[in-house]
Design an enzyme around this catalytic site. Structure first.
Site, mmCIF file in Angstrom:
data_model
loop_
_atom_site.group_PDB
_atom_site.id
_atom_site.type_symbol
_atom_site.label_atom_id
_atom_site.label_comp_id
_atom_site.label_asym_id
_atom_site.label_seq_id
_atom_site.Cartn_x
_atom_site.Cartn_y
_atom_site.Cartn_z
ATOM 1 N N PHE A 24 69.698 20.576 -69.010
ATOM 2 C CA PHE A 24 70.332 21.710 -68.346
ATOM 3 C C PHE A 24 71.336 21.171 -67.335
ATOM 4 C CE2 PHE A 24 70.588 25.532 -65.716
ATOM 5 C CZ PHE A 24 70.663 26.509 -66.699
ATOM 6 N N ALA A 58 64.672 20.714 -65.598
ATOM 7 C CA ALA A 58 63.960 19.995 -64.542
ATOM 8 C C ALA A 58 62.458 20.282 -64.527
ATOM 9 C CB ALA A 58 64.570 20.332 -63.184
ATOM 10 N N LEU A 59 62.050 21.481 -64.923
ATOM 11 C CA LEU A 59 60.620 21.795 -64.916
ATOM 12 C C LEU A 59 59.845 21.041 -65.991
ATOM 13 C CD1 LEU A 59 60.577 25.627 -64.142
ATOM 14 C CD2 LEU A 59 59.896 23.738 -62.642
ATOM 15 N N GLU A 60 60.532 20.573 -67.016
ATOM 16 C CA GLU A 60 59.873 19.822 -68.085
ATOM 17 C C GLU A 60 59.813 18.322 -67.793
ATOM 18 O OE1 GLU A 60 60.748 23.650 -69.042
ATOM 19 O OE2 GLU A 60 62.416 22.231 -68.839
ATOM 20 N N ALA A 82 69.687 18.100 -62.741
ATOM 21 C CA ALA A 82 70.475 18.813 -61.739
ATOM 22 C C ALA A 82 70.037 20.264 -61.684
ATOM 23 C CB ALA A 82 71.959 18.731 -62.068
ATOM 24 N N ILE A 84 71.251 23.538 -59.768
ATOM 25 C CA ILE A 84 72.371 24.055 -58.985
ATOM 26 C C ILE A 84 72.075 25.503 -58.618
ATOM 27 C CG2 ILE A 84 74.856 24.498 -58.979
ATOM 28 C CD1 ILE A 84 75.042 22.155 -61.059
ATOM 29 N N GLU A 87 72.153 32.815 -58.037
ATOM 30 C CA GLU A 87 72.021 33.991 -57.174
ATOM 31 C C GLU A 87 70.585 34.488 -57.054
ATOM 32 O OE1 GLU A 87 74.791 36.970 -58.392
ATOM 33 O OE2 GLU A 87 76.466 35.570 -58.403
ATOM 34 N N HIS A 90 65.150 31.497 -58.326
ATOM 35 C CA HIS A 90 64.791 30.496 -59.328
ATOM 36 C C HIS A 90 65.137 29.077 -58.871
ATOM 37 C CE1 HIS A 90 63.562 29.336 -63.322
ATOM 38 N NE2 HIS A 90 64.700 28.684 -63.510
ATOM 39 N N ASN A 115 63.321 9.631 -58.063
ATOM 40 C CA ASN A 115 63.633 11.042 -58.311
ATOM 41 C C ASN A 115 65.135 11.272 -58.175
ATOM 42 O OD1 ASN A 115 63.929 13.793 -58.428
ATOM 43 N ND2 ASN A 115 62.265 14.249 -57.016
#
EC number: 2.5.1.78
Length: 166
Positions: A24, A58-60, A82, A84, A87, A90, A115
């Site tokens: 992502f 990133a969550l994986e 990354a 970013i 709005e 999340h 990290n």
């Protein structure tokens, strides 16, 4: 070691490094990877001693790091990605949970993890940080791999074959 001081060791020769890269925000993540891998090479880590896997986001990353750590095949791991700001809330959730997961894997499996999950407000901020963050992750992984390997050796010092203190 002089006077109980451990010098910084950035010699990557013989170290095995695992990298988990989120896809992502791919242009940012690719730039992070390129800088990281180039720096690993500069530090003496052989290409065949680096394993790169990619995950959706990133969550994986923590789960893939955990699987690598469980294998026992690596001296250090690197997380690249990354997050970013958008709005919604999340951003905070992904940033906090991925960071906590990465830390937990390192502590649970006694392995150094650099990290390199960038958390920025804008794409421009993320792009501006890729080169230095990628290089920094490579240096951190090599330094901490050497440090933890040497500190592991201290645990063995002064013990007999059964692990008892002499």
């Amino acid at each position: 070691m002089d006077h109980g001081f451990y010098p910084t060791n950035l010699n990557g020769e013989g170290l095995r490094i695992g990298i988990v890269q989120a896809r992502f925000n791919e242009p940012v993540c690719e730039a992070l990877r390129e800088a990281c891998v180039a720096e690993l090479e500069q530090l003496g880590v052989a290409g065949e001693d680096v394993l790169l896997v990619t995950v959706p986001g990133a969550l994986e990353v923590p789960l893939a790091l955990q699987k690598m750590a469980e294998s026992g095949q690596f001296d250090a791991l690197i997380a690249l990605g990354a997050v970013i700001r958008g709005e919604t809330y999340h951003f905070e959730l992904v940033s906090n949970e991925s960071g906590a997961g990465i830390t937990r894997v390192g502590l649970d499996f006694n392995i150094a993890i650099a990290n390199g999950i960038l958390t920025t407000d804008t794409d421009a901020q993320a792009h501006a940080r890729t080169r230095e963050k990628g290089r920094d992750c490579a240096r951190t992984a090599v330094e901490m791999a050497n440090l933890t390997n040497d500190l592991d050796g201290l645990q063995d010092h002064g013990q007999d074959d059964d692990g008892e203190n002499e």
